[in-house]
Scaffold this motif. Structure first.
Motif, PDB file in Angstrom:
ATOM      1  N   GLY A  32       0.818  -1.213   0.000  1.00 40.44           N
ATOM      2  CA  GLY A  32       0.000   0.000   0.000  1.00 40.44           C
ATOM      3  C   GLY A  32       0.848   1.258   0.000  1.00 40.44           C
ATOM      4  O   GLY A  32       1.736   1.436  -0.840  1.00 40.44           O
ATOM      5  N   ALA A  33       0.600   2.152   0.959  1.00 44.50           N
ATOM      6  CA  ALA A  33       1.313   3.431   1.051  1.00 44.50           C
ATOM      7  C   ALA A  33       2.808   3.238   1.297  1.00 44.50           C
ATOM      8  O   ALA A  33       3.603   4.137   1.045  1.00 44.50           O
ATOM      9  CB  ALA A  33       0.713   4.281   2.163  1.00 44.50           C
ATOM     10  N   TYR A  34       3.188   2.055   1.783  1.00 45.21           N
ATOM     11  CA  TYR A  34       4.612   1.816   2.069  1.00 45.21           C
ATOM     12  C   TYR A  34       5.436   1.557   0.812  1.00 45.21           C
ATOM     13  O   TYR A  34       6.651   1.502   0.869  1.00 45.21           O
ATOM     14  CB  TYR A  34       4.780   0.639   3.022  1.00 45.21           C
TER      15      TYR A  34
ATOM     16  N   SER B 248       6.172   3.474  -1.475  1.00 47.74           N
ATOM     17  CA  SER B 248       7.039   4.627  -1.729  1.00 47.74           C
ATOM     18  C   SER B 248       7.424   5.326  -0.431  1.00 47.74           C
ATOM     19  O   SER B 248       7.656   6.536  -0.412  1.00 47.74           O
ATOM     20  CB  SER B 248       6.325   5.612  -2.654  1.00 47.74           C
ATOM     21  N   ALA B 249       7.490   4.576   0.644  1.00 39.55           N
ATOM     22  CA  ALA B 249       7.849   5.156   1.941  1.00 39.55           C
ATOM     23  C   ALA B 249       8.684   4.154   2.728  1.00 39.55           C
ATOM     24  O   ALA B 249       8.584   2.952   2.507  1.00 39.55           O
ATOM     25  CB  ALA B 249       6.598   5.518   2.732  1.00 39.55           C
ATOM     26  N   ALA B 250       9.488   4.663   3.632  1.00 39.61           N
ATOM     27  CA  ALA B 250      10.302   3.812   4.497  1.00 39.61           C
ATOM     28  C   ALA B 250      10.375   4.436   5.887  1.00 39.61           C
ATOM     29  O   ALA B 250      11.416   4.941   6.304  1.00 39.61           O
ATOM     30  CB  ALA B 250      11.693   3.623   3.908  1.00 39.61           C
ATOM     31  N   PRO B 251       9.263   4.409   6.623  1.00 42.63           N
ATOM     32  CA  PRO B 251       9.274   5.013   7.955  1.00 42.63           C
ATOM     33  C   PRO B 251      10.165   4.217   8.919  1.00 42.63           C
ATOM     34  O   PRO B 251      10.502   3.067   8.656  1.00 42.63           O
ATOM     35  CB  PRO B 251       7.808   4.928   8.380  1.00 42.63           C
ATOM     36  N   VAL B 252      10.520   4.827   9.983  1.00 45.91           N
ATOM     37  CA  VAL B 252      11.236   4.146  11.070  1.00 45.91           C
ATOM     38  C   VAL B 252      10.345   4.272  12.301  1.00 45.91           C
ATOM     39  O   VAL B 252      10.304   5.316  12.940  1.00 45.91           O
ATOM     40  CB  VAL B 252      12.623   4.767  11.322  1.00 45.91           C
ATOM     41  N   ASP B 253       9.606   3.211  12.580  1.00 50.26           N
ATOM     42  CA  ASP B 253       8.649   3.200  13.677  1.00 50.26           C
ATOM     43  C   ASP B 253       8.986   2.083  14.661  1.00 50.26           C
ATOM     44  O   ASP B 253       9.751   1.167  14.340  1.00 50.26           O
ATOM     45  CB  ASP B 253       7.222   2.980  13.141  1.00 50.26           C
ATOM     46  N   ARG B 254       8.350   2.147  15.832  1.00 53.48           N
ATOM     47  CA  ARG B 254       8.529   1.103  16.829  1.00 53.48           C
ATOM     48  C   ARG B 254       7.971  -0.208  16.277  1.00 53.48           C
ATOM     49  O   ARG B 254       6.908  -0.236  15.665  1.00 53.48           O
ATOM     50  CB  ARG B 254       7.805   1.482  18.118  1.00 53.48           C
ATOM     51  N   LEU B 255       8.685  -1.299  16.500  1.00 54.79           N
ATOM     52  CA  LEU B 255       8.229  -2.605  16.062  1.00 54.79           C
ATOM     53  C   LEU B 255       7.438  -3.279  17.180  1.00 54.79           C
ATOM     54  O   LEU B 255       7.946  -3.447  18.289  1.00 54.79           O
ATOM     55  CB  LEU B 255       9.426  -3.490  15.682  1.00 54.79           C
ATOM     56  N   ASP B 256       6.199  -3.643  16.882  1.00 53.59           N
ATOM     57  CA  ASP B 256       5.385  -4.455  17.787  1.00 53.59           C
ATOM     58  C   ASP B 256       5.441  -5.875  17.238  1.00 53.59           C
ATOM     59  O   ASP B 256       4.552  -6.306  16.502  1.00 53.59           O
ATOM     60  CB  ASP B 256       3.949  -3.916  17.826  1.00 53.59           C
TER      61      ASP B 256
END
Length: 172
Positions: free
Chosen positions: A137-139, A141-149
């Protein structure tokens, strides 16, 4: 002048300079169950293969003796990334790396879920699992750095295998 792009399909292998070849071999064999497929004593080198790899070798190690480590953030390689097939394998990797006292962090990058570690020479690497491509989906074209659950991801994606999606068919 037009330059034709190289039509590579993936990175085939990585080669690292290491201080102590035998120490590094032991680490990668323990962490990834790699087998030594070849040695080159004249170069103090060894070549390793992952258990499920169809590759000749996935990692080359060249022992060069103790040296001052390159400062983090300086020019050069940042890290290597090893892909696993299931989110459960990522969970197992986290435990293995923690047991080896090598785990340094974890994060969600949207389309990929990752744990990070270092080898005995401080070379950083990532073990990652990729969402099914249809779920990017939106990812895409994106590469966020978020907390991993990771527990939440295991609950959501349990049993989903994605490594077979690596190389798309050549449409040309």
């Amino acid at each position: 002048m037009t330059v034709a792009a190289i039509r590579a399909v993936r990175l085939n292998h990585a080669v690292l300079f290491v201080a102590d070849l035998e120490r590094s071999l032991a680490f990668y064999q323990q962490a990834f169950a790699m087998t030594v497929v070849a040695r080159e004593p004249r170069a103090n080198a060894a070549f390793l293969r992952l258990p499920r790899s169809g590759n000749h070798h996935d990692l080359g190690l060249f022992g060069v003796g103790a040296q001052t480590p390159r400062p983090r953030g300086s020019l050069g390689l940042y890290h290597l990334a090893w892909q696993v097939d299931t989110i459960e394998e990522l969970e197992e990797a986290r435990l293995t790396l923690a047991n080896l006292d090598a785990l340094t962090g974890e994060s969600s990058h949207g389309a990929t879920k990752s744990v990070y570690a270092h080898d005995p020479d401080g070379n950083e690497f990532e073990v990652m699992w990729m969402l099914p491509k249809a779920e990017w989906g939106a990812y895409e074209s994106a590469a966020p750095v978020d907390r991993l659950d990771l527990a939440g991801e295991v609950a959501r994606w349990s049993g989903v295998r994605t490594a077979a999606e690596l190389v798309p068919l050549d449409e040309s």
